[in-house]
Structure formats: C-alpha cells, structure tokens
Design a protein around this motif. Structure first.
Motif, PDB file in Angstrom:
ATOM      1  N   SER A 130       2.425 119.271  24.222  1.00  0.00           N
ATOM      2  CA  SER A 130       3.585 118.917  23.387  1.00  0.00           C
ATOM      3  C   SER A 130       3.261 118.974  21.899  1.00  0.00           C
ATOM      4  N   GLN A 131       1.964 119.043  21.555  1.00  0.00           N
ATOM      5  CA  GLN A 131       1.579 119.075  20.141  1.00  0.00           C
ATOM      6  C   GLN A 131       1.247 120.484  19.664  1.00  0.00           C
ATOM      7  N   MET A 132       1.364 121.475  20.549  1.00  0.00           N
ATOM      8  CA  MET A 132       1.039 122.839  20.129  1.00  0.00           C
ATOM      9  C   MET A 132       2.025 123.336  19.070  1.00  0.00           C
ATOM     10  N   LEU A 133       3.287 122.950  19.230  1.00  0.00           N
ATOM     11  CA  LEU A 133       4.348 123.329  18.296  1.00  0.00           C
ATOM     12  C   LEU A 133       5.297 122.131  18.196  1.00  0.00           C
ATOM     13  N   PRO A 134       6.117 122.077  17.165  1.00  0.00           N
ATOM     14  CA  PRO A 134       7.056 120.941  17.107  1.00  0.00           C
ATOM     15  C   PRO A 134       8.043 120.991  18.271  1.00  0.00           C
ATOM     16  N   MET A 135       8.004 119.973  19.106  1.00  0.00           N
ATOM     17  CA  MET A 135       8.884 119.947  20.294  1.00  0.00           C
ATOM     18  C   MET A 135       9.655 118.636  20.335  1.00  0.00           C
ATOM     19  N   VAL A 136      10.800 118.680  21.014  1.00  0.00           N
ATOM     20  CA  VAL A 136      11.614 117.472  21.180  1.00  0.00           C
ATOM     21  C   VAL A 136      10.880 116.497  22.089  1.00  0.00           C
ATOM     22  N   ASN A 137      11.002 115.223  21.776  1.00  0.00           N
ATOM     23  CA  ASN A 137      10.489 114.174  22.656  1.00  0.00           C
ATOM     24  C   ASN A 137      11.579 113.853  23.681  1.00  0.00           C
ATOM     25  N   PRO A 138      11.267 113.951  24.970  1.00  0.00           N
ATOM     26  CA  PRO A 138      12.329 113.753  25.977  1.00  0.00           C
ATOM     27  C   PRO A 138      12.986 112.377  25.889  1.00  0.00           C
ATOM     28  N   THR A 139      12.241 111.408  25.379  1.00  0.00           N
ATOM     29  CA  THR A 139      12.827 110.063  25.258  1.00  0.00           C
ATOM     30  C   THR A 139      14.009 110.082  24.282  1.00  0.00           C
ATOM     31  N   ASP A 140      14.057 111.102  23.404  1.00  0.00           N
ATOM     32  CA  ASP A 140      15.164 111.194  22.440  1.00  0.00           C
ATOM     33  C   ASP A 140      16.356 111.996  22.959  1.00  0.00           C
ATOM     34  N   PHE A 141      16.244 112.572  24.147  1.00  0.00           N
ATOM     35  CA  PHE A 141      17.393 113.329  24.686  1.00  0.00           C
ATOM     36  C   PHE A 141      18.633 112.425  24.739  1.00  0.00           C
ATOM     37  N   VAL A 142      19.776 113.009  24.419  1.00  0.00           N
ATOM     38  CA  VAL A 142      21.048 112.319  24.660  1.00  0.00           C
ATOM     39  C   VAL A 142      21.613 112.933  25.948  1.00  0.00           C
ATOM     40  N   LEU A 143      21.914 112.075  26.921  1.00  0.00           N
ATOM     41  CA  LEU A 143      22.237 112.584  28.259  1.00  0.00           C
ATOM     42  C   LEU A 143      23.729 112.546  28.556  1.00  0.00           C
ATOM     43  N   GLY A 144      24.168 113.547  29.267  1.00  0.00           N
ATOM     44  CA  GLY A 144      25.556 113.588  29.698  1.00  0.00           C
ATOM     45  C   GLY A 144      25.699 114.614  30.805  1.00  0.00           C
ATOM     46  N   GLY A 145      26.942 114.863  31.218  1.00  0.00           N
ATOM     47  CA  GLY A 145      27.122 115.902  32.225  1.00  0.00           C
ATOM     48  C   GLY A 145      28.354 115.713  33.075  1.00  0.00           C
ATOM     49  N   TRP A 146      28.370 116.504  34.133  1.00  0.00           N
ATOM     50  CA  TRP A 146      29.541 116.585  35.011  1.00  0.00           C
ATOM     51  C   TRP A 146      29.120 116.281  36.448  1.00  0.00           C
ATOM     52  N   ASP A 147      30.056 115.815  37.249  1.00  0.00           N
ATOM     53  CA  ASP A 147      29.829 115.756  38.701  1.00  0.00           C
ATOM     54  C   ASP A 147      31.174 115.745  39.409  1.00  0.00           C
ATOM     55  N   ILE A 148      31.220 116.354  40.558  1.00  0.00           N
ATOM     56  CA  ILE A 148      32.449 116.304  41.358  1.00  0.00           C
ATOM     57  C   ILE A 148      32.603 114.931  42.011  1.00  0.00           C
ATOM     58  N   SER A 149      31.560 114.108  41.939  1.00  0.00           N
ATOM     59  CA  SER A 149      31.638 112.740  42.461  1.00  0.00           C
ATOM     60  C   SER A 149      31.863 111.803  41.275  1.00  0.00           C
ATOM     61  N   SER A 150      32.808 110.872  41.424  1.00  0.00           N
ATOM     62  CA  SER A 150      33.201 110.032  40.284  1.00  0.00           C
ATOM     63  C   SER A 150      32.294 108.821  40.091  1.00  0.00           C
ATOM     64  N   LYS A 151      31.330 108.628  40.960  1.00  0.00           N
ATOM     65  CA  LYS A 151      30.499 107.415  40.840  1.00  0.00           C
ATOM     66  C   LYS A 151      29.821 107.391  39.470  1.00  0.00           C
ATOM     67  N   ASN A 152      29.709 106.165  38.905  1.00  0.00           N
ATOM     68  CA  ASN A 152      28.959 106.088  37.648  1.00  0.00           C
ATOM     69  C   ASN A 152      27.473 106.238  37.960  1.00  0.00           C
ATOM     70  N   LEU A 153      26.667 106.343  36.911  1.00  0.00           N
ATOM     71  CA  LEU A 153      25.256 106.667  37.128  1.00  0.00           C
ATOM     72  C   LEU A 153      24.485 105.542  37.811  1.00  0.00           C
ATOM     73  N   ALA A 154      24.930 104.306  37.620  1.00  0.00           N
ATOM     74  CA  ALA A 154      24.254 103.191  38.313  1.00  0.00           C
ATOM     75  C   ALA A 154      24.510 103.302  39.817  1.00  0.00           C
ATOM     76  N   GLU A 155      25.756 103.595  40.167  1.00  0.00           N
ATOM     77  CA  GLU A 155      26.079 103.768  41.596  1.00  0.00           C
ATOM     78  C   GLU A 155      25.341 104.982  42.170  1.00  0.00           C
ATOM     79  N   SER A 156      25.230 106.028  41.365  1.00  0.00           N
ATOM     80  CA  SER A 156      24.528 107.239  41.843  1.00  0.00           C
ATOM     81  C   SER A 156      23.051 106.949  42.079  1.00  0.00           C
ATOM     82  N   MET A 157      22.460 106.207  41.158  1.00  0.00           N
ATOM     83  CA  MET A 157      21.033 105.857  41.302  1.00  0.00           C
ATOM     84  C   MET A 157      20.827 105.021  42.565  1.00  0.00           C
TER      85      MET A 157
END
Ligand code: NAI
Ligand code: DG6
Length: 517
Positions: A130-157
């Motif tokens: 991760s230090q070879m070149l400037p890379m994004v830290n995954p902890t900084d990702f902003v997460l989102g997305g789609w699903d055909i199932s309406s469950k929220n992410l807590a229910e999905s987990m």
C-alpha cells in the motif's frame, strides 16, 4: 463541489535522475526490457533483447472514494460493510477465543509487502504494498449500493451469519441506517429460488430507462457524499450467461440498440456496466457471467472507461492457480484436477440452479489453461488435464464453504502422486478483502498514466484492467492479448508496474550480490 483529497507523504522516495516528485505527480522514466522471439523454419528460434522507454505519471492526491456494491445486501456486501465500520470505529470484539481487533488479512494491498531493495549490508528491505504508490485507505471508503432485497444492512449481516455476534452487535445501529437502493431484476438471469428476496425493484421493463436510473443513482451518491470518484462492483448473484447473438451484443452500436429495444438477452449486470461506462465510472464484475459481451467491451474502449472482471478468485481457484503453476514449473504433470465444493449460503442456493452453476463451472475451469500450454515437455498440443468442478448446496454449513481438491499427477518413471486438499472457511471473509483490493487498484489506475517517446501526451492504460487478474478467476484482458492465470505471475505484474511508476527496475530474484566473490 467534489472534496479535495490529500497527498500522503511517501514512506520512501526514489533518488534517481529518472524520477521526479512534484506537488501533484510522481514522474518516472522507465526502460522496459523484453525479449522478441522469432521462430525459424528449422525449429530453432532467434531471441532478441528489446528496450522501450516509458514515462509514467501518477497523481499524488488520494481522492475521496465511494464504493457502490451491486448486491450490497448479500454476504459479501454486508460482511465488507461491517468490517470497514469496525476499522473506522476501532472496535474490538470477543469470541470464545479472546478479544479480536479489525485487520485486512487477505488483502494483497493492505496486508502484503514488496521487496523494495537491499540495505548496505545486503539484507532485504520490504515495504507494505500500500506504500508503493499513493493509494486510498479502505477505511476511508464511503459505502453504498443496490440490492433487489430491501433488508437494511444490519438485517443483511444478521441473515449472512458470517461475523461474530459481539461484532455484529456493535455495528448494528449504524448498519440499520444503511438501505440498498432498489435494483434491476430480470428473473430469467438468476435462479428462480431467489424470487422471494426480490422486493426492492426499479419498476418497468424499459432497459434504457434502467441504465439512466442507475446513472442518476451514481451521480446522486457522488454528490450526496461529496465524493471525487465512485467505483462500482458487481457482488450480486451469479447470472446465467447471456447468449451471444450477432446483431444484438456483438458490437457497441448493436448493443446500444439492443438496450433501446429492451432486448431480452441484455442482463442486469450489463445494464450496470453500461451505466458505469456512460458515466465514466469504473465497473468491476465479481461474478462469473459474461457481463462484458463484446459490444460492451467496445463501448468501454470508445468511452475510455475502466472495466475489470470476472469472478472473485478467493479460495479453491486461488490455490489452484498457485499449485498448478508450481507443479508444472517443477516438471510434474497434473493429469486430473477434481474439485468439489459444498456451501450453504445464498450464493450456494443460487448456484444450485443449473444455468447459474454453469457460469461458475466455466470460470472455475479455465484457470489452468495457460500454465499447461506453457510446458510442451509435459503436455502435447491441445492436451489438458481432466478438470472437474462440482458444487453442491448444503444449507447447514452456511457461509463456511468446504472445498475438496484432488490433484493426480504423473511423476518420475511412470509413478503417480495424488495430492489431496481440504479447505474450510467463511467464503465472504476471503472475498471481502479482494473487493477492497479491486477497488483500490482500480482507483489507482485512474491516476496512473503512461507515455512512450512516440506519444505526444500521456494516456491512461487500456480500458480492460488486466492488472486486476490476481483477484479474479477468469481475468479479462485487452482483446487479443494472452490471459495469465498463474498467481505468482499475476502478483509479479502488479509489483513491477508499481515499481515502474516510481522508476525502480523490475524485481528479480538473481541476488547476484550474494552469489559472487
Ligand atoms: P449473496 O447471494 O449473499 O449476495 C448477492 C446479493 O445480490 C443478494 O443480496 C441478492 O439479493 C443481490 N442481487 C441479486 N441480483 C441483483 C441485482 N440484479 N441487483 C442488485 N442486487 C442483486 O452472494 P455473495 O456470497 O455475497 O456472493 C456474491 C457474488 O460473488 C456471487 O455471484 C458469488 O458467486 C460471487 N463470488 C463470491 C465469492 C465468495 O467467496 N463469497 C467468491 C467468488 C465469487
Ligand atoms: C462454490 O464454489 C461457490 C462459489 O461462489 C465460490 O465459493 C466462489 O466462487 C469462490 O471460488 P474459489 O474457487 O475461488 O474458492
């Protein structure tokens, strides 16, 4: 306005007349050495060393990145989300074996190192990849997305049954506020047994309207979260293969017309891919189906948009792409590879349907072809080991997939060697770090450009990101170029492209300094 990211200070700087660090860029000049081989009529060959000088330019500012998952509410999507929240919130959790803290094990960018060089005493010096070149830290990702199932992410987990309860408990509040956007459901493409979770759908059957809907979702997500970039990844169900039909999906224009006409052979994953290509958003396919029909690849090239795929290479296949490479390079001849899998998660349920299984069977089976073709001392032209892939759905084992492999090999003087392997672990804990790597490397490739002496200006790499091959079972490559499946070659490619971008020669294992007087 998009947020301005930051340019992290590098762990090392290269001291060379061929490398320049400006506030915005790392610029390098790099000699790419290769060997051109010409076959002669008498069967001998001429090998000529070649040298091409490349310049590389890497933007140093690490942007604010959004990752949008298609199939966010699945096992991979919910597991990845919880694990990133665990990092963000520096959580610890207890299991019967003690207190655990978050890690990124299984991610090649986050948890592996690269040999940078040797110190004055001749000892190897390693740095995190991760230090070879400037890379994004995954902890900084902003997460989102789609699903055909309406469950929220807590229910999905909770439905996924992957992570320890004490960890789930601590991320439930935050995840219950995360709800997937409605998605596209064309029932014919995934197993009929998925129908009961399809309750979160974009209405209608107009495929062009669906593309435009997804494009708007991406733009809205980017604006709402003040993002510089979004990367979209398909981690939704395995679809059946789309039929390749001349006039429908064979060229860019035919594919666009097929979408306008809502042709039945345009799959949901191809709709997402098209939306991303038109939006200039990189799209990666983590499932085995042929999302990237020829017309879509042409469209990606036309828009100079980045695409990558297919199918996360997480366990059995990763092992296979290391082991067969080792065996064949050791002069041992695998004659049969027999692979069983059983698993009890929703992926397994979907794959219990024949057409979806067939997509997976294809991607799992192509993985040894290049290694076999590389050794004509062991294999005659067109000779292949027997290769069988079986997948069974066993609900009671949940996400804890079992993979059993037998490698039957011809050895010295007519002997036989049978190697047997048994692998058990949560599938989603292997796949989630690959999703991280795919997004990090894809994002990096949007900031890395090259130029040769004949080119007036810098260009991005080819649309098809074959540098992602290490993480993928059936890697897509630039049309007409060879596919490399061997794991060590795939990793070496990553390492050496990163090295070239900072003006360092390709790593070799000569260790001459230790072998001469
Ligand atoms: P999963 O079945 O738990 O999750 C898939 C999700 O996709 C489900 O929530 C489903 O509702 C959703 N979905 C289906 N069609 C959709 C659509 N058109 N739009 C939006 N959402 C949709 O599966 P899992 O375990 O998360 O795996 C995801 C994919 O990754 C599968 O195709 C699997 O074969 C592939 N994969 C998984 C690996 C692993 O180790 N877990 C490794 C290699 C590939
Ligand atoms: C059965 O093999 C289910 C699949 O989805 C796999 O678990 C997944 O593709 C991982 O495959 P592999 O071969 O990398 O372990």
């Amino acid at each position: 306005a998009a947020s301005s990211g930051s340019a992290p200070s590098p762990l090392f700087k290269v001291n060379s007349p061929n490398v320049q660090y400006t506030d915005e860029h790392i610029l390098s000049k790099y000699s790419y050495f290769n060997t051109l081989v010409t076959k002669q009529a008498d069967g001998t060959m001429i090998a000529e060393p070649t040298e091409t000088v490349y310049e590389f330019k890497t933007e140093r500012t690490v942007p604010r990145v959004g990752m949008m998952m298609v199939g966010w509410g699945g096992n991979n999507g919910s597991t990845l989300t919880a694990s990133i929240l665990a990092h963000k919130n520096k959580l610890t959790w207890r299991t019967k074996s003690g207190v655990h803290k978050p890690n990124y094990f299984g991610s090649v960018t986050q948890s592996s190192t690269v040999r940078l060089g040797v110190d004055a005493e001749g000892a190897d010096v390693y740095v995190p990849m991760s230090q070879m070149l400037p890379m994004v830290n995954p902890t900084d990702f902003v997460l989102g997305g789609w699903d055909i199932s309406s469950k929220n992410l807590a229910e999905s987990m909770d439905r996924a049954k992957v992570l320890a309860y004490d960890l789930q408990r601590q991320v439930t509040d935050e995840m219950s506020k995360m709800t997937p956007l409605p998605s596209i459901y064309y029932p014919d493409f995934i197993a009929a047994n998925q129908e009961d979770r399809a309750d979160n759908l974009i209405p209608g059957n107009d495929k062009r309207a669906h593309v435009n809907h997804i494009r708007k979702d991406i733009r809205d997500f980017k604006a709402a979260n003040n993002l510089d970039k979004v990367i979209v990844i398909w981690t939704a169900n395995t679809e059946r293969f789309a039929e390749l039909i001349d006039g429908v999906n064979d060229t860019a224009d035919n594919f666009l017309a097929a979408v306008e006409n809502s042709h039945e052979e345009v799959a949901p994953s191809s709709i997402f891919a098209l939306a991303c290509i038109e939006e200039g958003t990189p799209f990666i396919n983590g499932s085995p189906q042929n999302t990237f029909v020829p017309g879509l690849i042409q469209l990606a090239e036309r828009h100079k948009a980045f695409i990558g795929g297919d199918d996360f290479k997480s366990g059995q296949t990763k092992m296979k792409s290391a082991l067969v490479d080792f065996l064949v390079n050791a002069g041992i001849k695998p004659v049969a590879i027999t692979s069983y899998n059983h698993l009890g998660n929703n992926d397994g349920k979907n794959l219990s349907s024949h057409r979806q299984f067939r997509s997976k069977e294809i991607s799992k089976s192509t993985v040894v072809d290049d290694m076999v073709a590389a050794n004509d001392l062991l294999y005659a032209k067109n000779e292949h080991p027997d290769h069988t892939v079986v997948i069974k759905y066993v609900p009671s084992v949940g996400d804890s997939k079992r993979a059993l492999d037998e490698y039957e090999c011809d050895i010295f003087m007519g002997g036989r060697q049978s190697i047997s392997m048994y692998n058990i672990c949560e599938d989603s804990l292997l796949a989630s770090p690959l999703i991280i790597d795919l997004v990090i490397m894809t994002e990096l490739m949007t900031r890395l450009q090259y130029k040769t002496i004949d080119m007036p200006k810098f260009s991005s790499f080819h649309s098809v990101l074959s540098i992602l091959s290490y993480m993928l079972k059936a890697p897509m490559v630039t049309p007409g170029t060879p596919v490399v499946n061997a794991l060590s070659r795939q990793r070496t490619a990553i390492e050496n492209i990163f090295r070239a971008a900072v003006g360092l020669s390709a790593n070799n294992e000569m260790g001459l300094e230790h072998k001469i007087w």
